[in-house]
Design a protein around this motif. Structure first.
Motif, PDB file in Angstrom:
ATOM      1  N   LEU A   1       0.860  -1.179   0.000  1.00 30.05           N
ATOM      2  CA  LEU A   1       0.000   0.000   0.000  1.00 30.05           C
ATOM      3  C   LEU A   1       0.897   1.230   0.000  1.00 30.05           C
ATOM      4  O   LEU A   1       1.606   1.497   0.978  1.00 30.05           O
ATOM      5  CB  LEU A   1      -0.916   0.021   1.224  1.00 30.05           C
ATOM      6  N   ALA A   2       0.905   1.955  -1.118  1.00 31.13           N
ATOM      7  CA  ALA A   2       1.703   3.168  -1.255  1.00 31.13           C
ATOM      8  C   ALA A   2       0.852   4.374  -0.891  1.00 31.13           C
ATOM      9  O   ALA A   2      -0.223   4.570  -1.470  1.00 31.13           O
ATOM     10  CB  ALA A   2       2.224   3.309  -2.684  1.00 31.13           C
ATOM     11  N   LEU A   3       1.316   5.174   0.043  1.00 29.04           N
ATOM     12  CA  LEU A   3       0.529   6.303   0.550  1.00 29.04           C
ATOM     13  C   LEU A   3       1.299   7.606   0.412  1.00 29.04           C
ATOM     14  O   LEU A   3       2.368   7.772   1.011  1.00 29.04           O
ATOM     15  CB  LEU A   3       0.162   6.078   2.016  1.00 29.04           C
ATOM     16  N   GLY A   4       0.751   8.529  -0.376  1.00 28.34           N
ATOM     17  CA  GLY A   4       1.312   9.862  -0.502  1.00 28.34           C
ATOM     18  C   GLY A   4       0.635  10.831   0.460  1.00 28.34           C
ATOM     19  O   GLY A   4      -0.493  10.608   0.895  1.00 28.34           O
ATOM     20  N   HIS A   5       1.313  11.907   0.776  1.00 31.95           N
ATOM     21  CA  HIS A   5       0.809  12.889   1.737  1.00 31.95           C
ATOM     22  C   HIS A   5       0.045  14.007   1.028  1.00 31.95           C
ATOM     23  O   HIS A   5      -0.052  14.049  -0.197  1.00 31.95           O
ATOM     24  CB  HIS A   5       1.975  13.473   2.539  1.00 31.95           C
ATOM     25  N   GLY A   6      -0.492  14.913   1.818  1.00 33.64           N
ATOM     26  CA  GLY A   6      -1.243  16.035   1.281  1.00 33.64           C
ATOM     27  C   GLY A   6      -0.362  17.222   0.938  1.00 33.64           C
ATOM     28  O   GLY A   6       0.866  17.183   1.090  1.00 33.64           O
ATOM     29  N   ALA A   7      -1.002  18.314   0.522  1.00 32.20           N
ATOM     30  CA  ALA A   7      -0.272  19.520   0.136  1.00 32.20           C
ATOM     31  C   ALA A   7       0.082  20.385   1.337  1.00 32.20           C
ATOM     32  O   ALA A   7       0.905  21.293   1.222  1.00 32.20           O
ATOM     33  CB  ALA A   7      -1.108  20.340  -0.852  1.00 32.20           C
TER      34      ALA A   7
ATOM     35  N   ALA B   1      12.689  18.304  -0.095  1.00 35.18           N
ATOM     36  CA  ALA B   1      13.548  19.482  -0.252  1.00 35.18           C
ATOM     37  C   ALA B   1      13.247  20.573   0.768  1.00 35.18           C
ATOM     38  O   ALA B   1      13.944  21.597   0.809  1.00 35.18           O
ATOM     39  CB  ALA B   1      13.404  20.041  -1.662  1.00 35.18           C
ATOM     40  N   GLY B   2      12.209  20.379   1.581  1.00 38.60           N
ATOM     41  CA  GLY B   2      11.891  21.356   2.612  1.00 38.60           C
ATOM     42  C   GLY B   2      11.091  22.547   2.136  1.00 38.60           C
ATOM     43  O   GLY B   2      10.996  23.555   2.840  1.00 38.60           O
ATOM     44  N   LYS B   3      10.493  22.441   0.961  1.00 38.85           N
ATOM     45  CA  LYS B   3       9.683  23.548   0.454  1.00 38.85           C
ATOM     46  C   LYS B   3       8.324  23.586   1.143  1.00 38.85           C
ATOM     47  O   LYS B   3       7.825  22.576   1.636  1.00 38.85           O
ATOM     48  CB  LYS B   3       9.519  23.419  -1.060  1.00 38.85           C
ATOM     49  N   LYS B   4       7.717  24.764   1.164  1.00 41.44           N
ATOM     50  CA  LYS B   4       6.464  24.955   1.893  1.00 41.44           C
ATOM     51  C   LYS B   4       5.227  24.781   1.013  1.00 41.44           C
ATOM     52  O   LYS B   4       4.135  24.543   1.524  1.00 41.44           O
ATOM     53  CB  LYS B   4       6.432  26.351   2.518  1.00 41.44           C
ATOM     54  N   VAL B   5       5.397  24.920  -0.287  1.00 41.35           N
ATOM     55  CA  VAL B   5       4.249  24.894  -1.199  1.00 41.35           C
ATOM     56  C   VAL B   5       4.427  23.778  -2.208  1.00 41.35           C
ATOM     57  O   VAL B   5       5.493  23.631  -2.821  1.00 41.35           O
ATOM     58  CB  VAL B   5       4.101  26.247  -1.931  1.00 41.35           C
ATOM     59  N   ALA B   6       3.370  22.995  -2.401  1.00 34.78           N
ATOM     60  CA  ALA B   6       3.410  21.895  -3.363  1.00 34.78           C
ATOM     61  C   ALA B   6       3.403  22.433  -4.789  1.00 34.78           C
ATOM     62  O   ALA B   6       2.804  23.478  -5.060  1.00 34.78           O
ATOM     63  CB  ALA B   6       2.206  20.979  -3.159  1.00 34.78           C
ATOM     64  N   PRO B   7       4.044  21.742  -5.722  1.00 32.76           N
ATOM     65  CA  PRO B   7       4.045  22.170  -7.121  1.00 32.76           C
ATOM     66  C   PRO B   7       2.733  21.824  -7.802  1.00 32.76           C
ATOM     67  O   PRO B   7       1.800  21.295  -7.177  1.00 32.76           O
ATOM     68  CB  PRO B   7       5.210  21.385  -7.720  1.00 32.76           C
ATOM     69  N   ALA B   8       2.666  22.089  -9.095  1.00 34.11           N
ATOM     70  CA  ALA B   8       1.464  21.822  -9.879  1.00 34.11           C
ATOM     71  C   ALA B   8       1.154  20.327  -9.919  1.00 34.11           C
ATOM     72  O   ALA B   8       2.059  19.490  -9.810  1.00 34.11           O
ATOM     73  CB  ALA B   8       1.654  22.353 -11.299  1.00 34.11           C
ATOM     74  N   PRO B   9      -0.128  19.975 -10.083  1.00 33.12           N
ATOM     75  CA  PRO B   9      -0.501  18.560 -10.131  1.00 33.12           C
ATOM     76  C   PRO B   9       0.306  17.741 -11.132  1.00 33.12           C
ATOM     77  O   PRO B   9       0.666  16.591 -10.855  1.00 33.12           O
ATOM     78  CB  PRO B   9      -1.985  18.613 -10.511  1.00 33.12           C
ATOM     79  N   ARG B  10       0.596  18.292 -12.304  1.00 36.03           N
ATOM     80  CA  ARG B  10       1.333  17.510 -13.297  1.00 36.03           C
ATOM     81  C   ARG B  10       2.730  17.147 -12.792  1.00 36.03           C
ATOM     82  O   ARG B  10       3.268  16.083 -13.138  1.00 36.03           O
ATOM     83  CB  ARG B  10       1.434  18.281 -14.621  1.00 36.03           C
ATOM     84  N   THR B  11       3.336  18.010 -11.968  1.00 34.34           N
ATOM     85  CA  THR B  11       4.650  17.710 -11.403  1.00 34.34           C
ATOM     86  C   THR B  11       4.542  16.609 -10.353  1.00 34.34           C
ATOM     87  O   THR B  11       5.391  15.705 -10.285  1.00 34.34           O
ATOM     88  CB  THR B  11       5.261  18.974 -10.780  1.00 34.34           C
TER      89      THR B  11
ATOM     90  N   TRP C   1       9.148  17.865  -3.346  1.00 35.36           N
ATOM     91  CA  TRP C   1       9.051  19.200  -2.765  1.00 35.36           C
ATOM     92  C   TRP C   1       9.110  19.146  -1.244  1.00 35.36           C
ATOM     93  O   TRP C   1       9.691  20.020  -0.599  1.00 35.36           O
ATOM     94  CB  TRP C   1       7.768  19.903  -3.228  1.00 35.36           C
ATOM     95  N   ARG C   2       8.545  18.086  -0.689  1.00 33.77           N
ATOM     96  CA  ARG C   2       8.552  17.933   0.768  1.00 33.77           C
ATOM     97  C   ARG C   2       9.945  17.537   1.257  1.00 33.77           C
ATOM     98  O   ARG C   2      10.430  18.036   2.287  1.00 33.77           O
ATOM     99  CB  ARG C   2       7.517  16.880   1.157  1.00 33.77           C
TER     100      ARG C   2
END
Length: 218
Positions: free
Chosen positions: A32-38, A71-81, A68-69
Motif C-alpha cells: 500500500l503506497a501512501l502519498g501525503h497532502g499539500a 527538499a523542505g519547500k512549503k508549497v506543493a508544485p502543480a498537479p502535473r509535477t 518538494w517535501r
C-alpha cells in the motif's frame, strides 16, 4: 505494530523523493503506497496509524514523500509535477514483486486517482479526498475519483470542509464515513467518537477492504 524497515531515496525528474517502508515480512501479499497532502507530510495521523496497523495483516506500507517535501519547500508544485514524480518512483514501489495499491491523503489521493490506471495499480485508497475547495462545491474534482477504473475506497470525515460524504456522487467506489472528523480526521471533544476510536475505524475499514481485494489474475 509496524516498524520502519528501510528508508530509501528515489531520484525523480522533480528531485529526490523518499519512501519509508513498513514491511509485513515473508507473508506480505500487497504493498500500500501512501502519498501525503499539500499541507503536511507522512506524519499525518491517518498515514501513521495505517503504517502501524497494516503490516500485521500482510500489507507492506510505503509512505511516500514527494520531492518538494523532501527538499523542505512549503508549497506543493502543480498537479502535473506531482503526477510525474509519482510515475518516476513507481518502479521502486513495485520492486517487492507484489500488487501495489495506490493511495494517499488529500492531494496525495488525487495523485493516486489520476495515475492509477496508467501505472497498472491494483486498486486505489483515497483518504480525505478533496472533492472541492472549501466553500466552492462548483469546482468539483469528482472526475478524478470516478475515473480510476479500479476498485476504490474513499475514507472521508463527516465534517470535511473539502467534501462531506453526502456530497460525493454515486459511482463504483466504496465510501466509509468517519463521524465528526474534519479533513485531517481530527474529531472535536464534543464528539461521541474519540480520536483513538476514529483512527481504529479508519484502520479497520481499510484492512477489511484490502482483505476483500482479489488477486491480479482473479
Amino acid at each position: 505494530m509496524g516498524r520502519v524497515t528501510q528508508t530509501e531515496t528515489i531520484p525523480t525528474g522533480a528531485g529526490d523523493a523518499r519512501i519509508t517502508w513498513y514491511a509485513a515480512g515473508p507473508g506480505a501479499r500487497l504493498v500500500l503506497a501512501l502519498g501525503h497532502g499539500a499541507g503536511g507530510g507522512v506524519e499525518a495521523r491517518d498515514l501513521q496509524a495505517l503504517a502501524a496497523h497494516l503490516p500485521a495483516t500482510g500489507v507492506t506500507v510505503a509512505l511516500v514523500e514527494q520531492p518538494w517535501r523532501v527538499a523542505g519547500k512549503k508549497v506543493a508544485p502543480a498537479p502535473r509535477t506531482l503526477d510525474a514524480a509519482w510515475h518516476d518512483l513507481w518502479p521502486a514501489l513495485r520492486a517487492p514483486g507484489l500488487p501495489v495499491v495506490a493511495g494517499g491523503r488529500s492531494a496525495g489521493a488525487r495523485v493516486a486517482c489520476r495515475t492509477a490506471r496508467d501505472l497498472d495499480a491494483h486498486a486505489v485508497l483515497a483518504l480525505s479526498f478533496p472533492l472541492h475547495p472549501p466553500g466552492r462545491p462548483e469546482r468539483s474534482r469528482a472526475d478524478e475519483l470516478l475515473g480510476t477504473g479500479l476498485p476504490t475506497l474513499v475514507v472521508q470525515g463527516g465534517n470535511d470542509s473539502f467534501g462531506r460524504p453526502a456530497e460525493f456522487p454515486p459511482g463504483d467506489h466504496e465510501l466509509v464515513e468517519v463521524p465528526w472528523a474534519d479533513h485531517g480526521f481530527a474529531v472535536p471533544k464534543r464528539a461521541t467518537l474519540g480520536q483513538d476510536e476514529a483512527l481504529r475505524l479508519i484502520t479497520g475499514a481499510v484492512a477489511k477492504w484490502l482483505g476483500s481485494l482479489r488477486g491480479p489474475r482473479e
